[in-house]
Design a protein around this motif. Sequence first.
Motif, mmCIF file in Angstrom:
data_model
loop_
_atom_site.group_PDB
_atom_site.id
_atom_site.type_symbol
_atom_site.label_atom_id
_atom_site.label_comp_id
_atom_site.label_asym_id
_atom_site.label_seq_id
_atom_site.Cartn_x
_atom_site.Cartn_y
_atom_site.Cartn_z
ATOM 1 N N THR A 139 0.813 -1.068 0.079
ATOM 2 C CA THR A 139 0.209 0.010 -0.022
ATOM 3 C C THR A 139 1.033 1.432 0.029
ATOM 4 O O THR A 139 0.361 2.265 0.339
ATOM 5 N N ASN A 140 2.175 1.187 -0.381
ATOM 6 C CA ASN A 140 3.266 2.179 -0.214
ATOM 7 C C ASN A 140 2.997 2.992 0.970
ATOM 8 O O ASN A 140 3.217 4.231 1.007
ATOM 9 N N HIS A 141 3.101 2.454 2.262
ATOM 10 C CA HIS A 141 3.283 3.141 3.248
ATOM 11 C C HIS A 141 4.674 2.786 4.026
ATOM 12 O O HIS A 141 5.251 1.950 3.517
ATOM 13 N N THR A 142 5.050 3.535 4.926
ATOM 14 C CA THR A 142 6.284 3.303 5.717
ATOM 15 C C THR A 142 5.909 2.962 7.231
ATOM 16 O O THR A 142 4.887 3.325 7.706
ATOM 17 N N LEU A 143 6.978 2.452 8.015
ATOM 18 C CA LEU A 143 6.811 1.922 9.189
ATOM 19 C C LEU A 143 7.805 2.681 9.949
ATOM 20 O O LEU A 143 9.087 3.280 9.521
ATOM 21 N N ASN A 144 7.404 2.980 11.328
ATOM 22 C CA ASN A 144 8.401 3.489 12.201
ATOM 23 C C ASN A 144 9.669 2.874 12.665
ATOM 24 O O ASN A 144 9.273 1.702 13.249
ATOM 25 N N PRO A 145 10.857 3.126 12.459
ATOM 26 C CA PRO A 145 12.017 2.058 12.577
ATOM 27 C C PRO A 145 12.312 2.082 14.013
ATOM 28 O O PRO A 145 13.140 1.428 14.319
ATOM 29 N N ASP A 146 11.682 3.006 14.801
ATOM 30 C CA ASP A 146 11.972 3.207 16.210
ATOM 31 C C ASP A 146 11.283 2.325 17.047
ATOM 32 O O ASP A 146 11.084 2.362 18.248
ATOM 33 N N VAL A 147 10.336 1.184 16.316
ATOM 34 C CA VAL A 147 9.462 0.506 17.115
ATOM 35 C C VAL A 147 9.701 -0.744 16.911
ATOM 36 O O VAL A 147 10.020 -1.298 15.680
ATOM 37 N N ALA A 148 9.461 -1.482 18.185
ATOM 38 C CA ALA A 148 9.681 -3.082 18.024
ATOM 39 C C ALA A 148 8.240 -3.506 18.292
ATOM 40 O O ALA A 148 7.565 -2.972 18.953
ATOM 41 N N MET A 149 7.966 -4.765 17.744
ATOM 42 C CA MET A 149 6.739 -5.566 18.047
ATOM 43 C C MET A 149 6.836 -6.974 18.039
ATOM 44 O O MET A 149 7.823 -7.545 17.626
ATOM 45 N N THR A 150 5.971 -7.741 18.956
ATOM 46 C CA THR A 150 5.710 -9.075 19.043
ATOM 47 C C THR A 150 4.087 -9.586 19.025
ATOM 48 O O THR A 150 3.523 -8.505 19.292
ATOM 49 N N GLY A 151 3.855 -10.564 18.570
ATOM 50 C CA GLY A 151 2.486 -10.946 18.326
ATOM 51 C C GLY A 151 2.312 -11.653 17.231
ATOM 52 O O GLY A 151 2.717 -11.786 16.032
ATOM 53 N N MET A 152 1.535 -12.792 17.279
ATOM 54 C CA MET A 152 1.304 -13.770 16.314
ATOM 55 C C MET A 152 -0.090 -13.300 15.513
ATOM 56 O O MET A 152 -0.854 -12.809 16.218
ATOM 57 N N ILE A 153 -0.027 -13.422 14.382
ATOM 58 C CA ILE A 153 -1.223 -13.118 13.472
ATOM 59 C C ILE A 153 -2.009 -14.212 13.262
ATOM 60 O O ILE A 153 -1.692 -15.438 13.179
ATOM 61 N N LEU A 154 -3.580 -14.080 13.702
ATOM 62 C CA LEU A 154 -4.318 -14.974 13.450
ATOM 63 C C LEU A 154 -5.070 -14.955 12.022
ATOM 64 O O LEU A 154 -5.098 -13.771 11.399
ATOM 65 N N PRO A 155 -5.799 -16.050 11.467
ATOM 66 C CA PRO A 155 -6.400 -15.960 10.275
ATOM 67 C C PRO A 155 -7.647 -14.834 10.223
ATOM 68 O O PRO A 155 -7.775 -14.381 9.060
ATOM 69 N N ASP A 156 -7.980 -14.392 11.374
ATOM 70 C CA ASP A 156 -9.124 -13.487 11.133
ATOM 71 C C ASP A 156 -8.453 -12.032 10.994
ATOM 72 O O ASP A 156 -9.170 -10.907 11.227
ATOM 73 N N GLY A 157 -7.226 -11.890 11.188
ATOM 74 C CA GLY A 157 -6.580 -10.523 11.210
ATOM 75 C C GLY A 157 -6.369 -9.994 12.775
ATOM 76 O O GLY A 157 -5.726 -9.040 12.817
ATOM 77 N N SER A 158 -6.751 -10.873 13.727
ATOM 78 C CA SER A 158 -6.322 -10.241 15.013
ATOM 79 C C SER A 158 -5.216 -10.728 15.558
ATOM 80 O O SER A 158 -4.323 -11.635 14.839
#
Length: 209
Positions: A139-158
């Motif tokens: 979608t031609n967006h950028t992400l903040n490089p100063d952020v870390a993240m953890t979490g698993m994606i579920l098939p419903d998008g949550s």
Amino acid sequence: MARHNKLLITAVLIALVLALGVFTFALADEWQQVIIYTRSITIHALAVSSNNSGAVINITITAMRPGSGYVYVASSPLPTAESGTFLSSSQIAALVATYLANQPFNEYNFLINVEPTTLEIGGPSASGYMTVAMWALITNHTLNPDVAMTGMILPDGSIGPVGGLPAKIKAAAEEGYEVVLIPYGQQIYQTSSGQVINLISYGRSSVLM
């Protein structure tokens, strides 16, 4: 006799030239020019080793179009832990990202390149971040490089819960990250030993240490 041989050689050469011309024309008719568009982004995922120490791992994701709906994973060592759920969760990440972007899944290919690490990558805890990265790419967006993240994606998008959060937060703080995104509902975290930790307070204290 010599003249006859020269004529024969000339005839053979002409035949070869004509054959090559026909063959080349046939190839040119079958080959098509395809322009491949690619974009890459690097995310900072959080992982935990077998001795429960955390680490920040850089994962570079490349989106390619046109594609055929393939997700390729390159890492060292190869994902084997937890029955290789890193591989299956990568597929789910691509499916969810293209769905959220309202794009056909089978028109993209994704390459996931995990930086060399001594940790045995295998769990799904980076798949939520990979989903965000794939969505940003197409979608031609950028992400903040100063952020870390953890979490698993579920098939419903949550985003589903993951383990080892205190060690992951500590590793992120040691690497200089002040913002760590964790799954909703895991602010109050209970360790395997039964200790209850408020991860918001723990994160703030880790940053100040």
